[in-house]
Scaffold this active site. Structure first.
Site, PDB file in Angstrom:
ATOM      1  N   LEU A  21       0.874  -1.185   0.000  1.00  0.00           N
ATOM      2  CA  LEU A  21       0.000   0.000   0.000  1.00  0.00           C
ATOM      3  C   LEU A  21       0.907   1.229   0.000  1.00  0.00           C
ATOM      4  O   LEU A  21       1.782   1.338   0.853  1.00  0.00           O
ATOM      5  CB  LEU A  21      -0.882   0.024   1.253  1.00  0.00           C
ATOM      6  CG  LEU A  21      -1.897  -1.116   1.416  1.00  0.00           C
ATOM      7  CD1 LEU A  21      -2.474  -1.118   2.830  1.00  0.00           C
ATOM      8  CD2 LEU A  21      -3.027  -0.988   0.393  1.00  0.00           C
ATOM      9  N   HIS A  22       0.707   2.113  -0.940  1.00  0.00           N
ATOM     10  CA  HIS A  22       1.524   3.335  -0.943  1.00  0.00           C
ATOM     11  C   HIS A  22       0.808   4.552  -1.508  1.00  0.00           C
ATOM     12  O   HIS A  22       1.340   5.654  -1.475  1.00  0.00           O
ATOM     13  CB  HIS A  22       2.814   3.104  -1.732  1.00  0.00           C
ATOM     14  CG  HIS A  22       2.593   3.019  -3.213  1.00  0.00           C
ATOM     15  ND1 HIS A  22       2.154   1.884  -3.831  1.00  0.00           N
ATOM     16  CD2 HIS A  22       2.730   3.942  -4.188  1.00  0.00           C
ATOM     17  CE1 HIS A  22       2.033   2.101  -5.129  1.00  0.00           C
ATOM     18  NE2 HIS A  22       2.368   3.343  -5.379  1.00  0.00           N
ATOM     19  N   ARG A  23      -0.407   4.361  -2.053  1.00  0.00           N
ATOM     20  CA  ARG A  23      -1.111   5.502  -2.673  1.00  0.00           C
ATOM     21  C   ARG A  23      -1.432   6.562  -1.633  1.00  0.00           C
ATOM     22  O   ARG A  23      -1.805   6.220  -0.500  1.00  0.00           O
ATOM     23  CB  ARG A  23      -2.438   5.052  -3.276  1.00  0.00           C
ATOM     24  CG  ARG A  23      -2.315   4.032  -4.335  1.00  0.00           C
ATOM     25  CD  ARG A  23      -2.302   4.614  -5.725  1.00  0.00           C
ATOM     26  NE  ARG A  23      -1.912   3.551  -6.634  1.00  0.00           N
ATOM     27  CZ  ARG A  23      -1.156   3.715  -7.702  1.00  0.00           C
ATOM     28  NH1 ARG A  23      -0.678   4.905  -7.995  1.00  0.00           N
ATOM     29  NH2 ARG A  23      -0.856   2.707  -8.467  1.00  0.00           N
ATOM     30  N   ARG A  50       7.489   5.847   0.647  1.00  0.00           N
ATOM     31  CA  ARG A  50       6.463   6.847   0.935  1.00  0.00           C
ATOM     32  C   ARG A  50       5.584   6.411   2.109  1.00  0.00           C
ATOM     33  O   ARG A  50       5.294   7.184   3.022  1.00  0.00           O
ATOM     34  CB  ARG A  50       5.602   7.015  -0.313  1.00  0.00           C
ATOM     35  CG  ARG A  50       4.440   7.881  -0.094  1.00  0.00           C
ATOM     36  CD  ARG A  50       3.383   7.724  -1.182  1.00  0.00           C
ATOM     37  NE  ARG A  50       2.412   8.763  -0.916  1.00  0.00           N
ATOM     38  CZ  ARG A  50       2.448   9.962  -1.445  1.00  0.00           C
ATOM     39  NH1 ARG A  50       3.359  10.262  -2.325  1.00  0.00           N
ATOM     40  NH2 ARG A  50       1.577  10.867  -1.096  1.00  0.00           N
TER      41      ARG A  50
END
Ligand code: UD1
Length: 403
Positions: free
Chosen positions: A206-208, A241
């Site tokens: 998950l990085h959005r 991120r």
């Protein structure tokens, strides 16, 4: 006469798209392929590892752009790329995917009057809040040749008034890399190295911004994963991120909730592929993983309200799930229980996409959507492989295809 083609890449997901195209162009003695790395991704584990593992030659130019706001990053790519393209005057500039480096390079090249080809064109989520959607639409407007991975992309482009003769249905170039790398990835015995049983664990990425930028959402997601990891171990290679956001929000695994949630450093391509291929389930917000899991027949939950890759839901193993704990837990159980017995076969996701791209760029071949046959012209050596890896069909909980 030698044809000079410049490929511009910058971020991790560009690299598995570049690799097969580079290998294909390298077979042609009359082609000079120049690779420009913008430096959007710069950590070794986000970039160098991928060059090594995918046998991509070192970039001819490195722009060293690094991180920044969207405007700063995009502008820096443009400023540093322009003099190189002016000097090289390539016959073609190829750009890949939907990252900031993609749209920046397409804009510079188009304004210099150069011919631009967009690899992975025509995908649309319809979600203008995603920076990638803006990048996709603009890049497709700027590119002369649009290389699409699936038929739905042709419909998206037609709806935007794009002339059909710019569109080439070449297939999915990510799958070229996957086919090339899968045997080696499986040989690495990645699950065993992590103490995981084949088919007995979950992989998460998950990085959005929509999932990791808001501390409350991020905490909710990590809590849900922690809870899910009581059923089976979860391996979560954390994008820089997301790591930054977790650190800032004080979010970590554990928290007295039990389970086995492992937050680890980002993995290289081969280890990630080896892990995903034998997973019970993947939970992600990545674009590439939606496609890779579909090809491998591994159930996938995409934590997003929409996807630019609807074919992975309509014909593959992907399901969209909202960023809510109860929804994720229920969907995870359903997806594992209803795993399809054989992997889906998607038209032209067959390991030959780069060959078609080279055919269009270098030989003027045409892969017209209308004229393309509807048959699944999968490479014969891949046709009968069950999902994941040989001999895994018996591990599926049911023979029911995901509904
Ligand atoms: C970019 C793409 C996204 C893609 C993702 C894959 C855009 C708009 N987004 O997002 O579509 O899914 O790549 O990874 O282009 N950072 C590092 N090391 C690096 C790279 C980034 O620490 O090597 C950190 C920096 O703090 C940076 C942040 O990650 O500010 C975000 O990087 P950036 O390139 O802006 O976008 P991604 O989130 O990686």
């Amino acid at each position: 006469m030698t044809m000079r083609i410049v490929s511009v890449v910058g971020a991790r997901p560009n690299l598995m798209k570049l690799a097969p195209v580079d290998r294909e162009l390298a077979k042609r003695p009359d082609v000079e392929h120049v690779i420009v790395h913008t430096g959007q991704h710069y950590d070794a584990e986000m970039s160098d590892t991928f060059f090594e593992e995918l046998w991509i030659p070192a970039p001819d130019y490195h722009l060293g752009v690094g991180s920044g706001s969207h405007a700063i990053q995009t502008a820096a790519v443009m400023q540093r790329l322009e003099p190189i393209l002016v000097e090289l005057r390539p016959d073609f500039v190829l750009v890949y995917g939907d990252v900031n480096s993609t749209v920046a390079a397409a804009l510079v090249a188009a304004k210099l009057g150069l011919r631009v080809g967009h690899v992975e064109a025509g995908l649309r989520s319809g979600d203008w809040t995603m920076p990638e959607e803006i990048n996709r639409v603009l890049t497709d407007r700027l590119a002369e040749l649009l290389f699409i991975p699936s038929r739905d992309a042709a419909a998206n482009l037609a709806a935007e008034g794009v002339a059909a003769d710019r569109v080439h249905f070449v297939g999915n170039v990510m799958i070229d890399s996957l086919c090339w790398a899968l045997p080696g990835a499986l040989e690495r015995n990645v699950p065993a190295r992590h103490g995981l049983a084949q088919g007995g664990y979950v992989v998460v990425t998950l990085h959005r911004p929509s999932n990791v930028d808001d501390p409350a959402t991020l905490r909710l997601l990590v809590d849900a994963l922690q809870c899910l990891s009581r059923e089976r171990p979860i391996v979560f290679p954390v994008h820089p991120r997301a790591r930054m956001r977790m650190d800032a929000a004080g979010v970590s695994a554990g928290g007295g909730a039990g389970g086995d949630l492992r937050l680890i450093a980002p993995l290289g391509y081969l280890d990630m592929l080896g892990l995903v291929a034998s997973a019970a389930l993947v939970i992600t917000d990545s674009g590439g993983l939606q496609e890779e899991t579909t090809f491998l027949g591994v159930p996938c939950l995409t934590v997003r309200p929409n996807t630019e890759r609807p074919i992975t839901c309509a014909h593959g193993t992907n399901r969209l799930v909202p960023a809510r704990g109860d929804a994720i837990l229920a969907a995870a159980e359903r997806a594992v229980a209803r795993r399809p017995p054989v992997r889906p076969v998607i038209e032209r996701w067959d390991g030959r996409t780069a060959q078609r791209i080279a055919g269009v760029v270098c030989d003027g071949e045409c892969f017209d959507v209308e004229a393309a046959d509807q048959a699944n012209d999968i490479a014969p050596e891949l046709a009968d492989r069950p999902s994941g890896q040989p001999g895994r069909a018996e591990m599926f909980a049911t023979k029911e295809v995901l509904s």
